[in-house]
Design a protein around this motif. Structure first.
Motif, PDB file in Angstrom:
ATOM      1  N   GLY A 118       0.819  -1.212   0.000  1.00 51.80           N
ATOM      2  CA  GLY A 118       0.000   0.000   0.000  1.00 51.80           C
ATOM      3  C   GLY A 118       0.851   1.258   0.000  1.00 51.80           C
ATOM      4  N   ASP A 145      -6.522   0.835  -3.808  1.00 52.29           N
ATOM      5  CA  ASP A 145      -7.386   1.409  -2.768  1.00 52.29           C
ATOM      6  C   ASP A 145      -8.162   2.614  -3.290  1.00 52.29           C
ATOM      7  N   GLY A 181      -7.848  -3.444  -2.495  1.00 49.01           N
ATOM      8  CA  GLY A 181      -7.213  -4.508  -3.282  1.00 49.01           C
ATOM      9  C   GLY A 181      -8.053  -5.774  -3.388  1.00 49.01           C
ATOM     10  N   GLY A 222       1.568  -6.655   0.331  1.00 53.71           N
ATOM     11  CA  GLY A 222       0.153  -7.016   0.331  1.00 53.71           C
ATOM     12  C   GLY A 222      -0.448  -7.305  -1.030  1.00 53.71           C
TER      13      GLY A 222
HETATM   14  O1  KG4 Z   1       1.947  -4.814   2.611  1.00 53.80           O
HETATM   15  P1  KG4 Z   1       0.651  -4.287   3.075  1.00 53.80           P
HETATM   16  O2  KG4 Z   1      -0.156  -5.102   4.041  1.00 53.80           O
HETATM   17  O3  KG4 Z   1       0.804  -2.892   3.759  1.00 53.80           O
HETATM   18  C1  KG4 Z   1       1.736  -1.936   3.408  1.00 53.80           C
HETATM   19  O4  KG4 Z   1       2.912  -2.054   3.829  1.00 53.80           O
HETATM   20  O5  KG4 Z   1       1.314  -1.025   2.686  1.00 53.80           O
HETATM   21  O6  KG4 Z   1      -0.218  -3.975   1.762  1.00 53.80           O
HETATM   22  C2  KG4 Z   1      -1.525  -3.475   1.823  1.00 53.80           C
HETATM   23  C3  KG4 Z   1      -1.994  -3.236   0.414  1.00 53.80           C
HETATM   24  C4  KG4 Z   1      -3.318  -2.471   0.344  1.00 53.80           C
HETATM   25  O7  KG4 Z   1      -3.163  -1.382  -0.547  1.00 53.80           O
HETATM   26  C5  KG4 Z   1      -4.289  -3.498  -0.209  1.00 53.80           C
HETATM   27  O8  KG4 Z   1      -5.326  -2.936  -0.987  1.00 53.80           O
HETATM   28  C6  KG4 Z   1      -3.365  -4.357  -1.042  1.00 53.80           C
HETATM   29  O9  KG4 Z   1      -2.191  -4.468  -0.275  1.00 53.80           O
HETATM   30  N1  KG4 Z   1      -3.941  -5.679  -1.321  1.00 53.80           N
HETATM   31  C7  KG4 Z   1      -4.275  -6.112  -2.541  1.00 53.80           C
HETATM   32  C8  KG4 Z   1      -4.860  -7.393  -2.382  1.00 53.80           C
HETATM   33  N2  KG4 Z   1      -4.860  -7.697  -1.064  1.00 53.80           N
HETATM   34  C9  KG4 Z   1      -4.279  -6.634  -0.410  1.00 53.80           C
HETATM   35  N3  KG4 Z   1      -4.133  -5.529  -3.744  1.00 53.80           N
HETATM   36  C10 KG4 Z   1      -4.565  -6.202  -4.829  1.00 53.80           C
HETATM   37  N4  KG4 Z   1      -5.143  -7.424  -4.760  1.00 53.80           N
HETATM   38  C11 KG4 Z   1      -5.309  -8.057  -3.580  1.00 53.80           C
HETATM   39  N5  KG4 Z   1      -5.886  -9.265  -3.526  1.00 53.80           N
END
Ligand code: KG4
Ligand code: ZN
Length: 386
Positions: free
Chosen positions: A182, A212, A225, A318
């Motif tokens: 994110g 997002d 996501g 993520g």
């Molecule tokens: O790594 P993370 O948990 O947090 C950060 O360090 O930012 O990533 C969160 C991000 C969010 O923007 C969320 O929308 C995205 O990962 N995300 C996804 C999916 N699951 C989570 N993006 C696309 N497809 C998914 N299935």
């Protein structure tokens, strides 16, 4: 080695205890305890993470999570402690910005017997400064009462090495890491453990942020996501087709950088022309957006592999929970001879503390000076890079 790790860089409060073997060439990691409290529901109404709220929630969650994780790891026992004036004033100094956590710490943490761990690991950045500070102050307080060394690590190192847990594949160097979260979209060339070179990154929004924001445009809940991914998969499974083709920013540029803000703006303008946002329209837009975003990511990975031949492709963060991205990256892998592809295990793609413990282990490996007890204050580095 037993490592207790703390992650508070964004909207997940997480504590884990891992046990590692003593052989980085053949890593074996056991999770002894792993707890996490997600603040997603709390931040939902803001459509993103609200830093001071995140700070408050971390302060509330850390001690219960510590107790829970220690219990899970069978490292918890109680002690009757006498709190000296000196201890009290030192903890008040450490928690000067979190007085509510200080009182809780005095009444709870000091009643826990010093657990048999070798190291405390904590995220120092990148992330939201108020959120990072809570975790760092908590680690500093534990260092003070337990006399254990603390290693502060880069959150992105955590996302990279999250893949070491549970993987039967060994990382062969040089490796290329695609980090998609994110807050970040980066390509990192890794010559060996602890030798990183960022060879590409986003010039504006991160890819997860784009997911997002597009979700918000479509009136879908945060985090977007998983929602976008679900609607896009439905569109694909139904075998439908669309005329909507969104731009794939910087796909033809000569460098390895990304840009996702223009893509998001295109979605916004396009949506305004589409009339009522029915479920079918949302599915179509989600599909077209996912196609564009995944295509840019894969094309940059190809370009990176051509410029920096690698033996392993690591993908963390993520957004790799996205099954379509996984599928497309598997296709990229097949285009390269002997390229290994490693994703994090279930639950370790999004933020967690296990990955912070693994990153600390790698930092500490063959580096005895890091085990020396320090009294230097820990410091949040919101813009830390690899
Ligand atoms: O790594 P993370 O948990 O947090 C950060 O360090 O930012 O990533 C969160 C991000 C969010 O923007 C969320 O929308 C995205 O990962 N995300 C996804 C999916 N699951 C989570 N993006 C696309 N497809 C998914 N299935
Ligand atoms: Zn993250």
């Amino acid at each position: 080695m037993k490592i207790l790790s703390i992650e508070t860089s964004c909207d997940e409060t997480a504590i884990a205890i891992i046990e590692t073997n003593n052989d980085l060439s053949n890593p074996e990691i056991t999770i002894l305890g792993n707890s996490l409290i997600s603040q997603v529901e709390i931040h939902k109404e803001y459509g993103g993470v609200f830093p001071t709220l995140a700070r408050r929630e971390h302060a509330k969650n850390l001690l219960p999570l510590l107790v829970k994780t220690l219990k899970e790891a069978n490292l918890y026992s109680k002690t009757e402690s006498h709190i000296s004036k000196n201890t009290e004033s030192k903890l008040k100094e450490i928690f000067s910005k979190e007085p509510e956590l200080c009182d809780f710490f005095l009444s709870t943490a000091l009643k826990i017997n010093i657990p048999q761990i070798d190291l405390i690991a904590v995220t120092e950045g990148p992330g939201l400064a108020p959120a990072l500070w809570v975790g760092l102050n908590f680690a500093e307080a534990l260092r003070f009462i337990w006399n254990k060394p603390v290693i502060s690590v880069n959150h992105m190192e955590g996302h990279i090495w999250s893949v070491l847990y549970g993987s039967r594949k060994k990382v062969v160097f040089p490796a290329l890491a695609l980090l998609v979260s994110g807050g970040h979209t980066e390509l990192v060339y890794i010559e060996n453990y602890n030798q990183y070179r960022v060879i590409g990154k986003t010039k504006d929004d991160a890819v997860g942020e784009a997911f997002d924001k597009v979700a918000r445009i479509l009136g879908l809940p945060y985090p977007g996501g998983p929602e976008i991914s679900r609607l896009a998969s439905k569109f694909r499974e139904d075998g439908r087709t669309t005329q909507i083709i969104f731009p794939q920013p910087m796909i033809h540029s000569n460098n390895l950088d990304f840009s996702f803000s223009g893509l998001k703006t295109s979605v916004l303008y396009r949506v305004k022309t589409l009339g009522e946002l029915t479920l079918a329209v949302k599915e179509e837009v989600a599909y077209a957006f996912e196609e564009a975003a995944v295509s840019v990511l894969c094309s940059k990975v190809r370009k990176a592999l051509d410029m920096y031949p690698a033996k392993t492709l690591i993908v963390g963060g993520g957004v790799i929970s996205n099954t379509y991205l996984q599928e497309k990256l598997k296709m990229v892998q097949e285009e390269y001879n002997d390229l290994m592809l490693i994703f994090p295990s279930q639950g370790l793609a999004t933020d967690n503390a296990v990955m912070i413990g693994i990153a600390a282990w790698i930092r500490a490996y063959n580096n005895p000076t890091l085990f020396e007890l320090s009294t230097l204050p820990l410091k949040a580095r919101a813009n830390l890079s690899l």
